[in-house]
Design an enzyme around this catalytic site. Structure first.
Site, short mmCIF file in Angstrom:
data_model
loop_
_atom_site.label_atom_id
_atom_site.label_comp_id
_atom_site.label_asym_id
_atom_site.label_seq_id
_atom_site.Cartn_x
_atom_site.Cartn_y
_atom_site.Cartn_z
N LYS A 198 0.84 -1.21 0.00
CA LYS A 198 0.00 0.00 0.00
C LYS A 198 0.86 1.25 0.00
O LYS A 198 0.60 2.20 -0.72
CB LYS A 198 -0.91 0.01 1.24
CG LYS A 198 -2.19 -0.73 1.07
CD LYS A 198 -3.28 0.15 0.45
CE LYS A 198 -4.16 -0.57 -0.54
NZ LYS A 198 -4.63 -1.88 -0.13
N LYS A 258 -2.17 -10.05 -8.99
CA LYS A 258 -3.49 -10.68 -8.79
C LYS A 258 -4.62 -9.80 -9.33
O LYS A 258 -4.46 -8.58 -9.42
CB LYS A 258 -3.69 -11.05 -7.32
CG LYS A 258 -3.80 -9.90 -6.40
CD LYS A 258 -4.23 -10.34 -5.01
CE LYS A 258 -4.60 -9.08 -4.25
NZ LYS A 258 -5.55 -9.12 -3.26
N LYS A 270 -9.71 -5.11 -7.43
CA LYS A 270 -10.93 -4.33 -7.60
C LYS A 270 -10.65 -3.02 -8.32
O LYS A 270 -11.54 -2.40 -8.88
CB LYS A 270 -11.54 -3.99 -6.24
CG LYS A 270 -12.08 -5.20 -5.51
CD LYS A 270 -12.79 -4.78 -4.23
CE LYS A 270 -12.88 -5.92 -3.26
NZ LYS A 270 -11.98 -5.79 -2.12
#
Ligand code: TYM
Length: 326
Positions: A114, A196, A199
């Site tokens: 992040k 991966k 969203k």
């Protein structure tokens, strides 16, 4: 008998990775004779740790609820909640904060990712503390089994570290938590099989995508060099990912699928995969729109579930508060 908890952040449209990595297992586990209880949450407090729009956030949370129900989470069998409606989660997280060294949190890969992604812009307490709230989500229901994708494993380890420390300091309270993984534990991006499916970005197939969008996304999915349709994660990561999706949605084995496509092209394979995905999404989307037209029912499910959840959660919290002398 297992007590099961899992959750998803409502920070974008749910995609095939969320379904294959998590929700598919939830639906199976809620029916299992070894299951004592299943609690599934839309973790809306986790969702506000990354940028969000307050004007649309409520709707986004409700869409995630509809996704769960349309995918087969059954309110007769499972407790279905919005995290923020059961305040005991955050209360327990505060208690856990006081026994969790910062060094357990700033070494976590999800935290480091992040910080990298946002060039340090979102270095607020919520990002760092996120996994402590996740531990509280799980342990407030004294859960022992958590169906998740493999990116969540470090968080399950942390949950166990916090539980052990609590038990050590205040007496035996929590049992060990185990992750529950399946073959869909890591569905990769269609544009970059090293990442991966997520969203954010448009490389994921959302559960709400219409047939045209699905066909277009699969057509554009990257492939590997060579032309054989063969599962080989190292040499053919893109095709292997598409084969995994095909396998999980069709219920057929990789070997069967490989055999069917001997001598055929990537384009043939992708065309058929698109139809497999479209066929899978059809009943899901039908159920979704039925539920959307029946929001009174959905609201009733949430109200009843959240009440049940608060009863269980407040009983755990009472025990914990007594143990720590509050
Ligand atoms: P989140 O919202 O990132 O993802 C929700 C679930 O979907 C799985 N998943 C995937 N599985 C396979 N392939 C993918 N490409 C893929 N992308 C996502 C995730 O592993 C996860 O199971 N921290 C959690 C939410 C959470 C939680 C909890 C989970 C909060 N409290 C308590 C379990 C228990 C998260 O961010 O998941």
């Amino acid at each position: 008998m297992n007590k099961i908890f899992s959750g998803i952040r409502p920070s974008g449209k749910l995609h095939l990775g969320n379904y294959l990595g998590a929700i598919k297992n939830w639906v199976e586990l809620q029916k299992s004779p070894d299951t004592e209880r299943t609690v599934f949450a839309v973790v809306d407090y986790h969702g506000i740790t990354t940028p969000f729009d307050p004007k649309t956030y409520h709707q986004q949370v409700m869409e995630a609820v509809l996704d769960y129900m349309a995918a087969g989470v059954d309110p007769e069998k499972s407790i279905l909640i919005r995290q923020s409606k059961v305040p005991q989660h955050t209360e327990l997280a505060w208690i856990f904060n006081t026994i969790t060294p910062v060094s357990w949190l700033d070494r976590l890969p999800t935290y480091k990712e992040k910080i990298e992604q946002t060039q340090g812009k979102y270095t607020h307490m919520g990002i760092l503390d996120y996994p402590v709230l996740m531990a509280a989500d799980i342990l407030i229901y004294k859960s022992n089994l958590v169906p998740v994708g493999d990116d969540q494993l470090p968080h399950i380890d942390l949950t166990n570290e916090i539980a052990r420390k609590f038990n050590h300091l205040f007496g035996e309270t929590f049992q060990t938590v185990k992750p529950h993984l399946t073959e869909g534990a890591r569905v990769m991006s269609l544009q970059d099989p090293a990442k991966k499916m997520s969203k954010t970005g448009d490389e994921g197939i959302a559960l709400s995508d219409n047939p045209e969008v699905v066909r277009e996304k699969i057509k554009k999915a990257v492939t590997d060099s060579g032309k054989e349709i063969k599962y080989d994660e190292d040499k053919k990561p893109a095709i292997s990912n598409l084969l995994t999706i095909y396998q999980l949605l069709s219920g057929r084995t990789i070997e069967e699928i490989e055999k069917d496509y001997e001598g055929k092209t990537y384009a043939d394979f992708k065309n058929d995969l698109a139809e497999v995905v479209v066929d899978f999404l059809k009943p899901f989307q039908k159920k979704y729109s039925e539920l959307k037209n029946n929001m009174d029912y959905v609201d009733k499910v949430l109200t009843e579930s959240e009440e049940k959840a608060r009863v269980i959660a407040s009983s755990t919290l009472k025990e914990i508060k007594e143990k720590i002398g509050i």
